[in-house]
Design a protein around this motif. Structure first.
Motif, PDB file in Angstrom:
ATOM      1  N   UNK A 441      14.445 110.207  -9.000  1.00  0.00           N
ATOM      2  CA  UNK A 441      14.818 109.612  -7.717  1.00  0.00           C
ATOM      3  C   UNK A 441      15.746 110.514  -6.913  1.00  0.00           C
ATOM      4  N   UNK A 442      16.618 111.254  -7.602  1.00  0.00           N
ATOM      5  CA  UNK A 442      17.605 112.078  -6.912  1.00  0.00           C
ATOM      6  C   UNK A 442      17.136 113.514  -6.704  1.00  0.00           C
ATOM      7  N   UNK A 443      15.889 113.799  -7.064  1.00  0.00           N
ATOM      8  CA  UNK A 443      15.348 115.129  -6.838  1.00  0.00           C
ATOM      9  C   UNK A 443      15.885 116.190  -7.773  1.00  0.00           C
ATOM     10  N   UNK A 444      16.482 115.779  -8.888  1.00  0.00           N
ATOM     11  CA  UNK A 444      16.996 116.740  -9.865  1.00  0.00           C
ATOM     12  C   UNK A 444      15.919 117.200 -10.832  1.00  0.00           C
ATOM     13  N   UNK A 445      14.793 116.520 -10.852  1.00  0.00           N
ATOM     14  CA  UNK A 445      13.743 116.809 -11.822  1.00  0.00           C
ATOM     15  C   UNK A 445      12.401 116.847 -11.105  1.00  0.00           C
ATOM     16  N   UNK A 446      11.615 117.890 -11.316  1.00  0.00           N
ATOM     17  CA  UNK A 446      10.297 117.943 -10.677  1.00  0.00           C
ATOM     18  C   UNK A 446       9.344 116.944 -11.322  1.00  0.00           C
ATOM     19  N   UNK A 447       8.321 116.553 -10.566  1.00  0.00           N
ATOM     20  CA  UNK A 447       7.342 115.587 -11.074  1.00  0.00           C
ATOM     21  C   UNK A 447       6.280 116.307 -11.892  1.00  0.00           C
ATOM     22  N   UNK A 448       6.678 116.729 -13.053  1.00  0.00           N
ATOM     23  CA  UNK A 448       5.748 117.353 -13.997  1.00  0.00           C
ATOM     24  C   UNK A 448       6.329 117.241 -15.402  1.00  0.00           C
ATOM     25  N   UNK A 449       5.460 117.269 -16.376  1.00  0.00           N
ATOM     26  CA  UNK A 449       5.895 117.212 -17.754  1.00  0.00           C
ATOM     27  C   UNK A 449       6.377 118.591 -18.212  1.00  0.00           C
ATOM     28  N   UNK A 450       7.444 118.616 -19.009  1.00  0.00           N
ATOM     29  CA  UNK A 450       8.012 119.865 -19.510  1.00  0.00           C
ATOM     30  C   UNK A 450       8.163 119.799 -21.031  1.00  0.00           C
ATOM     31  N   UNK A 451       7.099 119.400 -21.696  1.00  0.00           N
ATOM     32  CA  UNK A 451       7.156 119.034 -23.111  1.00  0.00           C
ATOM     33  C   UNK A 451       7.979 119.989 -23.976  1.00  0.00           C
ATOM     34  N   UNK A 452       7.613 121.276 -24.020  1.00  0.00           N
ATOM     35  CA  UNK A 452       8.284 122.184 -24.944  1.00  0.00           C
ATOM     36  C   UNK A 452       9.751 122.388 -24.598  1.00  0.00           C
ATOM     37  N   UNK A 453      10.116 122.169 -23.327  1.00  0.00           N
ATOM     38  CA  UNK A 453      11.504 122.364 -22.929  1.00  0.00           C
ATOM     39  C   UNK A 453      12.336 121.090 -23.048  1.00  0.00           C
TER      40      UNK A 453
END
Length: 537
Positions: A441-453
């Motif tokens: 919601x706050x734009x701190x995280x992109x809308x994609x999965x980052x599984x290994x990270x």
């Protein structure tokens, strides 16, 4: 004819057309994520992972405890069960496929059922491996299980070619799956070819996703579970030097945590209600490990051991009364314990306490749903634990949206004041947690999965004041600012020779710490973005 086709045909004969209900189950712990640790039981079964240090080799660990419970429940339902641990045998790729093929017997008379256990850091690799097994065993029933499925399923299920995935704790449903006339009718079974996943904006909508989480099937009472299937493992292969008395195992006395830290996956995956096992069953299991394998080193994999003080006291009483040998580690909210319970725990054999201290900053603590005032109570409890002889391991989490260089500094300084062995992780916005939805919601995280990270060590979202790169340095800085004083004090207590040896062995650590301090000084001189704005990467 290609070599791949030849291999598929060679393995195909092992899968026999199904007749009746499945009687043979192979549970697979998939290959390791190369170059990383693979702690798949941690963080509610999602698993954590970090890059191996230079010259470091991965420590061998037993399979995740849900595999052992699932195997035991399947055996109780009448199935013949085999556990294949590809972490133990250190095989990858085609070698791993051939290894699995060797554990599927052609004379079983029914199709093989293969269950692949998924984890967050290795999820793409795990899924690719599972689908490769389905290609090699087209007549087998191949399914996936693991707690990572709850909040990630709709991101990958559309392209999945497995027969089904288990949407729930596998030990809660595996018997019903095995005994059903049609496993597709069992609650907790999702078939990729019929499941309609969320898409578009709904895929990143907290409301739409949390509504689906309610379908997750959990074990209602831990006392209904049989003892984990330790007998299906060659325990000597996991033990240092083959000596089981040196082997540590993981047990569960309870699941669930009502505290509700915003970044914690336990609340999401195991739920807020605290579910305890029958205490005599817990002691029975420890006694069984003592007598059968000579094992006495135990780590309780409860998300918050002993939230019920009466339960803890009665469990310790039973351990002492039965005379079982125990050297245990627990993870708990230490501030919740009184002196009487701590003394009883120590008498029963609990020697190490891991407690989440997280941060010493009020805003950062509020961000994860806690109050910084608890830290003074923790200080008193830790002092008491030191006097009783406990080893305290304090865990700290860096990377809330409010994190700054000042808050990082205050946190590691507080860790040094406590004089505890400290571990620093970077806040991971695990999918489905309140912190995940807030970060989106706050734009701190992109809308994609980052599984290994998403592994508890790699920074994947900035704070309002620190970039992702800053937070990666911050964790290293805080770790060095705590482990060097901690180890130095203990070396000094052992005499001059130990002190000199410490400084020689840790010379590289001092150099890296100096680099971190320079980096922090330089970055601190730069103007930070206003509160609420995303920091640059």
């Amino acid at each position: 004819m290609t070599s791949a086709t030849t291999e598929a045909q060679r393995l195909h004969h092992l899968a026999v057309p199904p007749r009746g209900r499945p009687r043979h189950l192979v549970l697979v712990n998939p290959p390791a994520l190369p170059g990383h640790t693979n702690d798949r039981t941690l963080s509610g079964g999602i698993g954590v992972s970090r890059r191996l240090k230079p010259l470091e080799t991965e420590q061998m660990q037993l399979p995740p405890i849900d595999i052992l419970y699932t195997a035991a429940v399947a055996e109780r339902a009448g199935a013949d069960v085999t556990i294949v641990d590809l972490l133990l045998d250190r095989v990858q790729g085609r070698d791993a496929e051939r290894f699995c093929a060797g554990r599927v017997q052609p004379g079983w008379g029914t199709a093989a059922w293969l269950g692949i256990r998924l984890s967050m850091p290795s999820l793409p690799q795990d899924l690719a491996f599972a689908e490769r097994l389905k290609e090699l065993f087209p007549l087998a029933t191949v399914f996936a299980f693991g707690s990572v499925i709850m909040a990630t399923l709709d991101h990958w299920v559309a392209g999945c070619r497995l027969d089904f995935v288990v949407y729930g704790e596998p030990e809660a449903v595996i018997d019903r799956i095995l005994l059903a006339e049609d496993h597709r009718t069992v609650a907790g079974v999702i078939c990729p070819d019929t499941h309609v996943p969320l898409g578009g904006d709904e895929l990143y909508s907290g409301a739409h996703n949390t509504a689906r989480y309610e379908r997750w099937v959990s074990v209602s009472s831990l006392s209904t579970l049989p003892r984990p299937a330790w007998h299906l493992l060659d325990m000597t292969r996991y033990a240092p030097g083959g000596d089981c008395s040196r082997l540590g195992v993981q047990l569960q006395a309870s699941r669930g945590c009502p505290i509700g830290c915003t970044m914690c996956p336990y609340m999401l995956l195991e739920g807020k209600p605290w579910r305890s096992n029958d205490l005599e069953a817990v002691v029975d299991e420890i006694e069984h490990l003592n007598r059968t394998y000579g094992i006495h080193r135990v780590r309780f994999r409860d998300p918050n051991f002993g939230l019920n003080s009466r339960y803890v006291h009665e469990l310790c009483d039973a351990i002492i009364r039965r005379g079982v040998r125990l050297e245990a580690t627990v993870e708990t909210s230490l501030e919740a314990f009184d002196e009487a319970n701590l003394r009883r725990m120590y008498e029963a054999g609990i020697r190490t306490v891991t407690t989440g201290i997280e941060t010493s900053d009020a805003e950062c603590m509020a961000s994860i749903g806690q109050k910084v005032s608890v830290n003074e109570k923790l200080r008193r409890r830790i002092d008491l634990c030191h006097s009783l002889g406990f080893h305290i391991y304090g865990t700290f989490c860096l990377g809330t949206p409010e994190e700054s260089w000042d808050t990082v500094r205050r946190t590691w300084q507080f860790a040094n004041e406590l004089d505890v062995e400290s571990g620093f992780t970077t806040l991971t916005p695990f999918p489905g947690t309140p912190m995940y939805w807030r970060a989106l919601d706050e734009g701190l995280l992109p809308r994609r999965m980052q599984y290994s990270e998403w592994n508890s060590y790699t920074a994947t979202m900035p704070s309002y004041h620190l970039s992702i790169r800053d937070l990666r340095v911050a964790r290293l800085w805080a770790r060095l600012e705590t482990i060097l004083p901690y180890r130095s004090r203990r070396a000094g207590a052992q005499g001059p020779l130990a002190r000199v040896t410490f400084h020689l062995r840790h010379a590289p650590h001092h150099l890296v710490r100096r680099w971190c301090r320079t980096y922090v000084w330089f970055r601190s001189r730069r103007a930070t973005p206003p509160s609420g704005r995303r920091a640059p990467d």
